[in-house]
Design an enzyme around this catalytic site. Structure first.
Site, PDB file in Angstrom:
ATOM      1  CE  LYS A 168     -77.852  64.687 -22.782  1.00  0.00           C
ATOM      2  NZ  LYS A 168     -78.027  63.080 -22.348  1.00  0.00           N
ATOM      3  CB  SER A 202     -80.786  60.092 -22.830  1.00  0.00           C
ATOM      4  OG  SER A 202     -81.811  60.623 -21.803  1.00  0.00           O
ATOM      5  CB  SER A 238     -82.026  63.893 -21.900  1.00  0.00           C
ATOM      6  OG  SER A 238     -80.941  63.008 -21.411  1.00  0.00           O
TER       7      SER A 238
HETATM    8  N1  GLN Z   1     -86.068  59.526 -20.584  1.00  0.00           N
HETATM    9  C1  GLN Z   1     -85.273  58.798 -19.432  1.00  0.00           C
HETATM   10  C2  GLN Z   1     -85.551  59.758 -17.985  1.00  0.00           C
HETATM   11  O1  GLN Z   1     -85.996  60.896 -18.379  1.00  0.00           O
HETATM   12  C3  GLN Z   1     -83.984  58.666 -19.554  1.00  0.00           C
HETATM   13  C4  GLN Z   1     -83.038  59.796 -19.371  1.00  0.00           C
HETATM   14  C5  GLN Z   1     -81.606  59.493 -19.767  1.00  0.00           C
HETATM   15  O2  GLN Z   1     -81.322  58.301 -20.390  1.00  0.00           O
HETATM   16  N2  GLN Z   1     -80.639  60.349 -19.446  1.00  0.00           N
HETATM   17  O3  GLN Z   1     -85.080  59.338 -16.952  1.00  0.00           O
END
Ligand code: GLN
Length: 473
Positions: free
Chosen positions: A78, A177, A153
């Site tokens: 990532k 994420s 994400s």
């Molecule tokens: N979807 C969640 C957020 O927007 C989790 C993001 C993540 O785990 N980095 O905060």
């Protein structure tokens, strides 16, 4: 040509070892898939120019008998994980031209194991989002249905494994994420116990919640990656040695096969097919000796609310260094404040700005006690609730997400987007490990998934449950 999409890391490793294929063959097959599909799917922000050289080195390593389970295996990472000398942007314009000056701990480990780092994957800006629509470099499309999101994400990492551009990938998980995109792309995705994988060299989103973890086609592969990156690191002062601590669990007087289901979480807002496949998975596990118990986790219904106070508070603090002076993009203003404001409004996208503003608000004088401190108290109550429940069950099972992959633009209201993480966030709040496992497909052919959460440091047992489920599908 090698069919990367249907090849596991384990199988590829065996083939490499007995000389049936080379790492150069594997990498070439990934590159072909990237060439064919990356334009459309927008999965990789960069494919490293030296991948074939890395593969040649790995082949030499295997020939000389120094190979590990990951030597020669193409792994995607990532875009918030630092690789010395390479660009890393966290999906943001702010860091478009930023080059890392050292290797993240997890990268050091992968390099040592001889893995081939194939490229950096697209993501929601600074890991904020559940659809990868918040990337400054355009959204990632779900390879299973390109009209839909891959989740987020870490949508790029999930997409890369799902479509055969890499055999495994690393993502980061602050509130879901890894698990949510794994669920949308039909993969296994795992968030380790807080602190068992070093966060050194990973761009911080919310430091008390962030963890790095693997994406793979099954748990055996995910465990191969996990085993490589786990371990105590002097460079991360919060890091702890999993192996030493996991032995604490042996004292628990449980069978290792008791699954608790918090029925109150499943009351509404969940797709029928997600729920159906969840129940079917539980039935399958029952048949191979698991016991299913109804449980209640009353405080955990506040986990999402707690998350959306603590996470933005930490985001606003962590991102304050990106001010146009010390790091990243700079837009000259009339004075220093004007420079801050211009740089940050051009450099950050709207979701990032929203969270910085929310976080600054909850930390401000007068609101700190009302929001931030209170949220921490509730966080402790949630962690305690998990600690207590794991005295009576070995796992907590829920669907990973309430829905299957949704269409682009479908969740334009931020709150709707935040609700995607309703089942994944509690594990981050409690610091416990959790895994997302495919549970079937919907009528439209979209993957559904089941999530298992375990007690602190039970990371290894989460991989075993996937095998029991898969072998009985
Ligand atoms: N979807 C969640 C957020 O927007 C989790 C993001 C993540 O785990 N980095 O905060």
């Amino acid at each position: 040509m090698i069919d990367i999409k249907n090849l596991t890391i384990k199988k590829a490793g065996e083939m490499l070892k007995n000389g049936e294929i080379t790492s150069v063959d594997l990498v070439s097959a990934c590159l072909l898939n990237i060439e064919e599909k990356n334009k459309e799917l927008n999965i990789f922000l960069e494919v490293f120019s030296d991948v074939l050289d890395q593969a040649k080195k790995a082949d030499e390593m295997i020939k000389s008998g120094r190979g590990t389970a990951l030597t020669g295996i193409p792994i995607a990472t990532k875009d918030n994980i630092l690789i010395n000398g390479r660009k890393v942007s966290a999906g943001s314009k702010m860091l478009e031209n930023y080059t890392a000056t050292y290797d993240a701990f997890v990268i050091e480990k992968l390099k040592k194991a001889g893995a081939v780092l194939i490229g950096r994957t697209n993501m929601d800006e600074f890991a904020m989002g559940s659809s990868t629509e918040n990337s400054a470099y355009g959204p990632v499309k779900n390879p299973i249905d390109p009209t839909r999101v891959p989740g987020g994400s870490s949508g790029g990492s999930a997409g890369a494994v799902s479509v055969g551009m890499a055999l495994g990938a690393l993502g980061s998980d602050t509130g879901g994420s890894i698990r949510q995109p794994a669920s949308f792309c039909g993969l296994v995705g795992m968030k380790p116990s807080y602190d068992v994988v070093s966060r050194s060299g990973v761009m911080a989103m919310a430091s008390s919640l962030d963890q790095i973890g693997p994406f793979a086609k099954n748990s055996e592969d995910a465990k191969i990656i996990f085993d490589c990156i786990v371990g105590k690191d002097e460079m991360d002062s919060t890091s702890v040695p999993l192996r030493g601590l996991a032995s604490q669990l042996e004292a628990r007087p449980l069978s290792g096969k008791i699954i608790g289901v918090p029925r109150e979480w499943l009351a509404d807002g969940i797709d029928k097919e997600v729920l159906q496949n969840f129940e079917i998975s539980l039935e399958k596990l029952k048949k191979v000796g698991y016991e299913i118990k109804d449980i209640s986790l009353p405080y955990s219904k506040y986990a999402l609310a707690v998350y959306y106070i603590l996470m933005p508070a930490e985001v606003s603090t962590n991102l304050s260094r990106l001010d146009g002076v010390r790091y990243g993009l700079r837009k000259e203003g009339e004075n220093v404040f004007d420079t801050y404001s211009k740089s940050r409004s051009v450099g950050f996208g709207s979701e990032t700005r929203r969270r910085i503003i929310l976080g600054t608000y909850v930390l401000s004088h007068g609101y700190y006690d009302a929001y931030y401190n209170k949220a921490w108290k509730v966080r402790r109550a949630i962690a305690k609730e998990y600690e207590d429940i794991f005295k009576t069950v070995d796992f907590v099972a829920t669907p990973t997400t309430p829905t299957t992959a949704f269409k682009f633009g479908e969740k334009s209201d931020p709150l709707q987007m935040y609700l995607c993480d309703i089942f994944t966030v509690p594990a981050n709040i409690a610091g416990v490990p959790a895994i997302s496992i495919p549970s079937g497909v919907s009528e439209e052919g979209l993957p559904t998934a089941i999530q298992f959460t375990g007690p602190l440091f039970s990371d290894e047992s989460l991989f075993a449950i996937e095998q029991d489920l898969r072998e009985n599908i």
